[in-house]
Design a protein around this motif. Structure first.
Motif, PDB file in Angstrom:
ATOM      1  N   PRO A  45       0.815  -1.216   0.000  1.00  0.00           N
ATOM      2  CA  PRO A  45       0.000   0.000   0.000  1.00  0.00           C
ATOM      3  C   PRO A  45       0.851   1.268   0.000  1.00  0.00           C
ATOM      4  O   PRO A  45       1.944   1.305   0.566  1.00  0.00           O
ATOM      5  CB  PRO A  45      -0.789  -0.099   1.311  1.00  0.00           C
ATOM      6  CG  PRO A  45      -0.706  -1.523   1.733  1.00  0.00           C
ATOM      7  CD  PRO A  45       0.596  -2.032   1.205  1.00  0.00           C
ATOM      8  N   GLU A  53      -4.747   7.461   4.758  1.00  0.00           N
ATOM      9  CA  GLU A  53      -5.631   6.758   3.827  1.00  0.00           C
ATOM     10  C   GLU A  53      -4.811   6.082   2.715  1.00  0.00           C
ATOM     11  O   GLU A  53      -3.801   6.624   2.265  1.00  0.00           O
ATOM     12  CB  GLU A  53      -6.545   7.821   3.206  1.00  0.00           C
ATOM     13  CG  GLU A  53      -7.744   7.317   2.482  1.00  0.00           C
ATOM     14  CD  GLU A  53      -8.458   8.491   1.767  1.00  0.00           C
ATOM     15  OE1 GLU A  53      -9.175   8.221   0.808  1.00  0.00           O
ATOM     16  OE2 GLU A  53      -8.260   9.651   2.193  1.00  0.00           O
ATOM     17  N   TRP A 104     -10.489  -5.489  -6.865  1.00  0.00           N
ATOM     18  CA  TRP A 104     -10.682  -4.686  -5.650  1.00  0.00           C
ATOM     19  C   TRP A 104     -11.682  -3.560  -5.902  1.00  0.00           C
ATOM     20  O   TRP A 104     -12.513  -3.236  -5.058  1.00  0.00           O
ATOM     21  CB  TRP A 104      -9.338  -4.122  -5.166  1.00  0.00           C
ATOM     22  CG  TRP A 104      -8.526  -5.108  -4.377  1.00  0.00           C
ATOM     23  CD1 TRP A 104      -8.999  -6.073  -3.524  1.00  0.00           C
ATOM     24  CD2 TRP A 104      -7.095  -5.244  -4.375  1.00  0.00           C
ATOM     25  NE1 TRP A 104      -7.944  -6.780  -2.991  1.00  0.00           N
ATOM     26  CE2 TRP A 104      -6.767  -6.305  -3.476  1.00  0.00           C
ATOM     27  CE3 TRP A 104      -6.055  -4.579  -5.016  1.00  0.00           C
ATOM     28  CZ2 TRP A 104      -5.459  -6.704  -3.226  1.00  0.00           C
ATOM     29  CZ3 TRP A 104      -4.741  -4.964  -4.761  1.00  0.00           C
ATOM     30  CH2 TRP A 104      -4.450  -6.024  -3.879  1.00  0.00           C
ATOM     31  N   ARG A 105     -11.607  -2.976  -7.056  1.00  0.00           N
ATOM     32  CA  ARG A 105     -12.514  -1.880  -7.402  1.00  0.00           C
ATOM     33  C   ARG A 105     -13.957  -2.383  -7.475  1.00  0.00           C
ATOM     34  O   ARG A 105     -14.865  -1.792  -6.899  1.00  0.00           O
ATOM     35  CB  ARG A 105     -12.077  -1.295  -8.750  1.00  0.00           C
ATOM     36  CG  ARG A 105     -12.847  -0.087  -9.217  1.00  0.00           C
ATOM     37  CD  ARG A 105     -12.262   0.383 -10.557  1.00  0.00           C
ATOM     38  NE  ARG A 105     -13.305   0.909 -11.421  1.00  0.00           N
ATOM     39  CZ  ARG A 105     -13.678   2.181 -11.429  1.00  0.00           C
ATOM     40  NH1 ARG A 105     -13.093   3.056 -10.634  1.00  0.00           N
ATOM     41  NH2 ARG A 105     -14.637   2.581 -12.240  1.00  0.00           N
ATOM     42  N   LEU A 110     -11.516  -1.182  -2.677  1.00  0.00           N
ATOM     43  CA  LEU A 110     -10.435  -0.238  -2.912  1.00  0.00           C
ATOM     44  C   LEU A 110     -10.455   0.217  -4.356  1.00  0.00           C
ATOM     45  O   LEU A 110     -10.480  -0.595  -5.272  1.00  0.00           O
ATOM     46  CB  LEU A 110      -9.091  -0.932  -2.632  1.00  0.00           C
ATOM     47  CG  LEU A 110      -7.853  -0.050  -2.647  1.00  0.00           C
ATOM     48  CD1 LEU A 110      -7.808   0.820  -1.404  1.00  0.00           C
ATOM     49  CD2 LEU A 110      -6.588  -0.904  -2.729  1.00  0.00           C
ATOM     50  N   LEU A 273      -7.966  -4.979   3.945  1.00  0.00           N
ATOM     51  CA  LEU A 273      -8.988  -4.018   3.514  1.00  0.00           C
ATOM     52  C   LEU A 273     -10.324  -4.324   4.172  1.00  0.00           C
ATOM     53  O   LEU A 273     -11.045  -3.422   4.601  1.00  0.00           O
ATOM     54  CB  LEU A 273      -9.131  -4.036   1.992  1.00  0.00           C
ATOM     55  CG  LEU A 273      -7.898  -3.578   1.191  1.00  0.00           C
ATOM     56  CD1 LEU A 273      -8.097  -3.856  -0.301  1.00  0.00           C
ATOM     57  CD2 LEU A 273      -7.624  -2.098   1.426  1.00  0.00           C
ATOM     58  N   LYS A 277     -12.451  -1.953   6.698  1.00  0.00           N
ATOM     59  CA  LYS A 277     -13.838  -1.600   6.392  1.00  0.00           C
ATOM     60  C   LYS A 277     -14.738  -1.878   7.598  1.00  0.00           C
ATOM     61  O   LYS A 277     -15.659  -1.121   7.895  1.00  0.00           O
ATOM     62  CB  LYS A 277     -14.319  -2.408   5.184  1.00  0.00           C
ATOM     63  CG  LYS A 277     -15.362  -1.659   4.383  1.00  0.00           C
ATOM     64  CD  LYS A 277     -15.718  -2.370   3.107  1.00  0.00           C
ATOM     65  CE  LYS A 277     -16.745  -1.529   2.366  1.00  0.00           C
ATOM     66  NZ  LYS A 277     -17.235  -2.225   1.177  1.00  0.00           N
TER      67      LYS A 277
END
Ligand code: C2E
Ligand code: CA
Ligand code: CA
Ligand code: CA
Length: 279
Positions: A45, A53, A104-105, A110, A273, A277
């Protein structure tokens, strides 16, 4: 085969002395690795320096060797580069990373930029923009979610040609980052004539940034100058809070490093992730 294995082992052990036979053994192992799906992409990341973020991911290649385990890229990319195998391997990484970014999108976990490293051989390939376009089409990743990372020395090797290649890539709508910045001999003002979006300050400057005034001065100057040229700045190799505090004070944009996360397989990132969340 036993002989090959021993040669390979020696290669992994001390990569400096590489005999022809070892080189050939490694080359054929690499060729097979591609067919046998032994490569795996790890992800690290990238985070906003101020908010923490996640703003991006860097794709980092590993070789999951059946006998030697996880082999880091420094141990095999030079041979892949020399032999030309980096072309199919690099195309595979690009496709895998874009597909993962799309996954991921789509899952709503993410939606950030995926940064992929390019080698010299890939950059020199005449049809690089066509390859990238076909990967973007094939994976359905929005082009502005892809970022190509090129080292400063690679871009400066043949500035005119680089500028043209970068423009052709940029025309697809993606982003360009200059990796390992500060290790070459280019001036930022000169580099800025290329269509680049972002600079990554080399890890070697971040390592001792807290104790070495010279490194601190270099990092701070790169950040300030990059900003005045409307580039965003990523600091890589951030391992502790003291380094991060300095980067915050100097208003660096993004950081990446073990402080936040080591590179990990996609599944581990997905868990991370999901945890974020839920929190
Ligand atoms: P790079 O592009 O400069 O990647 C950053 C390296 O720093 C990565 O090493 C990463 O794991 C490591 N790193 C990240 N955070 C920290 C930290 O806090 N401390 C320390 N000590 N290290 C950190 P890695 O994954 O071993 O990759 C090494 C190099 O191999 C990369 O350097 C890049 O030049 C090359 N590489 C990796 N993947 C690819 C690829 O898919 N294609 C090409 N052409 N090159 C790749
Ligand atoms: Ca990189
Ligand atoms: Ca780098
Ligand atoms: Ca590097």
């Amino acid at each position: 085969a036993k002989e090959d294995g021993r040669n390979l082992y020696r290669f992994f052990d001390r990569q400096m002395s590489l005999h022809m036979s070892e080189r050939l053994a490694l080359e054929s192992e690499l060729r097979r690795a591609l067919e046998r799906n032994e490569f795996i992409v790890y992800y690290q990341p990238q985070l906003d320096v101020h908010s923490g973020e996640i703003t991006g991911m860097e794709a980092l290649l590993r070789w999951n060797h059946p006998e030697h385990g996880l082999v880091p890229p420094d141990r095999f990319i030079p041979i892949a580069e020399d032999s030309g195998l980096i072309l199919p391997i690099g195309a595979w990484v690009l496709r895998a990373a874009c597909a993962q970014a799309r996954t991921w999108r789509d899952s709503g976990l993410l939606d950030v930029q995926m940064a992929v490293n390019l080698s010299a051989r890939q950059f020199d390939q005449q049809d690089l923009p066509e390859l990238v376009a076909s990967v973007i089409d094939g994976t359905g990743l929005p082009p502005d979610r892809l970022e190509l990372e090129l080292t400063e020395s690679l871009v400066m090797r043949d500035p005119e040609r680089s500028s043209e290649t970068l423009s052709r890539c940029k025309a697809l709508g993606l982003k360009i980052a200059v990796d390992d910045f500060g290790t070459g001999y280019s001036s930022l003002a000169y580099l800025r004539r290329f269509p680049i979006d972002r600079l990554k300050i080399d890890r070697s400057f971040i390592k001792d940034v807290v104790d070495e005034p010279d490194d601190a001065a270099i990092a701070q100057t790169i950040i300030a100058m990059a900003h005045s040229l409307r580039l965003t700045v990523v600091a890589e190799g951030v391992e502790d809070e003291a380094q991060l505090r300095l980067l915050q004070r100097w208003d660096c944009d993004i950081y990446q490093g073990f402080l936040s996360s080591r590179p990990q397989p996609a599944d581990a990132i997905t868990s991370l992730l999901l945890g974020m969340k839920a929190a």
